[in-house]
Enzyme design. Structure first.
Site, PDB file in Angstrom:
ATOM      1  CE  LYS A 185      -2.873  -3.147   0.007  1.00 18.58           C
ATOM      2  NZ  LYS A 185      -4.161  -3.613   0.341  1.00 18.58           N
TER       3      LYS A 185
HETATM    4  C1  LIG Z   1      -4.932  -4.852   0.790  1.00 17.74           C
HETATM    5  C2  LIG Z   1      -6.395  -4.778   0.833  1.00 17.74           C
HETATM    6  C3  LIG Z   1      -7.120  -5.242   1.941  1.00 17.74           C
HETATM    7  C4  LIG Z   1      -6.470  -5.955   3.091  1.00 17.74           C
HETATM    8  O1  LIG Z   1      -5.531  -5.183   3.773  1.00 17.74           O
HETATM    9  P1  LIG Z   1      -4.660  -5.847   4.944  1.00 17.74           P
HETATM   10  O2  LIG Z   1      -4.079  -4.693   5.686  1.00 17.74           O
HETATM   11  O3  LIG Z   1      -3.621  -6.681   4.285  1.00 17.74           O
HETATM   12  O4  LIG Z   1      -5.587  -6.658   5.781  1.00 17.74           O
HETATM   13  C5  LIG Z   1      -8.483  -5.084   1.935  1.00 17.74           C
HETATM   14  N1  LIG Z   1      -9.123  -4.498   0.908  1.00 17.74           N
HETATM   15  C6  LIG Z   1      -8.464  -4.048  -0.172  1.00 17.74           C
HETATM   16  C7  LIG Z   1      -9.222  -3.381  -1.277  1.00 17.74           C
HETATM   17  C8  LIG Z   1      -7.084  -4.178  -0.252  1.00 17.74           C
HETATM   18  O5  LIG Z   1      -6.441  -3.757  -1.345  1.00 17.74           O
END
Ligand SMILES: *Cc1c(COP(=O)(O)O)cnc(C)c1O
Length: 382
Positions: A185
């Protein structure tokens, strides 16, 4: 050509280093390692940046989404609407609560929930809707709000730190916002997540739910003047606390968010300009209402015009040292959901198309100008 042999451009790479490492010294030396002053500082900075009253750090976007649904009292007999093209955990959290996942199709041009399809999925049992701001592009929240009426909206902004819609930041657009600090992210704490809300009651509730349901925090308990105080537990809670080690890294990272987005915006615009003449590759398009967070740059391969199939193109690029990925998966096509709800891939054609033809190309803050030029050159020569 040696240029080809040397290149190895990963799809994504976090920018962490000396500053983040230095920041972890303070909690390590002080001995206060779990949720404490660093997490609070990170929460404050995050809340300010996203123009919300409350930000609460947790262990991931998945646990943030779970707590949001628990706080909204989602349970057995309820339905929660989720776009069919998203990361699997957007749907999983609904099942954690014992409720039913109701998928809505997406618009394959934006990869976000299609408001027209959403309208068809609402029933008397709809307890919440989770619009996803996929890849950093906010969902069409005004239209979604108009359709949802009083139904609470939980923003899955896992990819959307720093993004905005009509001038309002992600996380301040719905009832509750959820963010991720996974290394894929925009900013990272290794693993980690954040809840945002302007609702005092929900903030208080989620604050207890992340800490075993305890009525006072660990800090209040151990640093207060009354050592005999034990918290009350009036709720079934969880341990979803972020550590101060992560909080310290988050404080450094959040200050770089806008710089990261600015750089990625610049290179995304470069890609879109350079690739506009490739008739087989659709680049991201969105209106001026949207401030894109550019968590990733996701294209769409039109196989009727392309030199090869999407998968073959991805292999060819890999051979030339360029990593690509499908944007994400269509959750209704994953075995678990396919079998649980007896769904056909073609039941959600937009999500199916996105699943089969989307292609993320490298966009991250460790790429050089030559890297971007190289990706463009290779794509044009295919
Ligand atoms: C990465 C992601 C998640 C999960 O995030 P985590 O922090 O790994 O639990 C949920 N929804 C979307 C759209 C994502 O891209």
């Amino acid at each position: 050509m040696s240029l080809v042999e040397k290149r190895n451009i990963p799809i994504s790479l976090p920018v962490t280093g000396l500053e983040e490492w230095e920041a972890t010294k303070e909690p390590l030396m002080s001995g206060w390692i779990t949720s404490g002053p660093k997490v609070r500082e990170f929460e404050q900075l995050f809340a300010e940046r996203h123009q919300v009253k409350h930000a609460l750090a947790v262990t991931s976007a998945t646990t943030a989404l779970h707590l949001a649904l628990v706080a909204l009292e989602v349970g057995p007999g309820d339905e929660v609407i989720v776009p069919a093209f998203t990361w699997v955990s957007t749907a999983n959290v609904v099942l954690y609560c014992g409720a039913k996942v109701v998928f809505a199709d997406i618009d394959p041009f934006t990869f976000n929930i299609d408001p027209k399809d959403l309208a068809k999925r609402i029933s008397s049992k709809t307890k919440a809707i989770i619009p996803v701001h996929l890849f950093g592009l906010c969902a069409d929240m005004d239209e979604i709000k108009r359709i949802a009426g009083n139904i609470p909206l939980v923003e899955d902004g896992a990819c959307a730190a720093g993004a905005a819609y009509k001038g309002t930041p992600a996380g301040a657009l719905g009832t509750i916002g959820c963010f991720s600090f996974h290394p894929r992210k925009s900013v990272t704490t290794g693993e980690g997540g954040m809840l945002t809300t302007n609702d005092d009651h929900l903030a208080e509730l989620m604050g207890m739910l992340r800490n075993h349901g305890a009525s006072i925090s660990e800090e209040q308990r151990h640093h207060g003047p009354k050592p005999y105080i034990l918290p009350d537990f009036n709720l079934l809670g969880y341990n979803y606390r972020m550590t101060d080690l992560q909080g310290a890294v988050g404080v450094v990272q959040i200050k770089k968010l806008d710089q990261f987005i600015q750089e990625r915006s610049k290179w995304a615009a470069y890609y879109s300009d350079q690739l506009k003449d490739l008739d087989w590759l659709r680049t991201p398009s969105f209106g001026s209402d949207y401030h894109h967070g550019w968590q990733s740059y996701v294209t769409f391969v039109d196989e009727s015009k392309a030199p090869a199939s999407r998968n073959q193109i991805m292999e060819l690029l890999q051979e030339r040292g360029i990593s690509t990925r499908p944007g994400t998966h269509a959750v209704h096509m994953l075995n678990f959901y396919k079998e649980k709800y007896q769904i056909q891939p073609s039941d959600f054609p937009g999500a199916q198309a996105a699943n089969d033809f989307s292609m993320a190309i490298p966009l991250h803050n460790r790429m050089s100008e030559e890297d971007f030029n190289y990706v463009v050159q290779v794509l044009k020569e295919l």
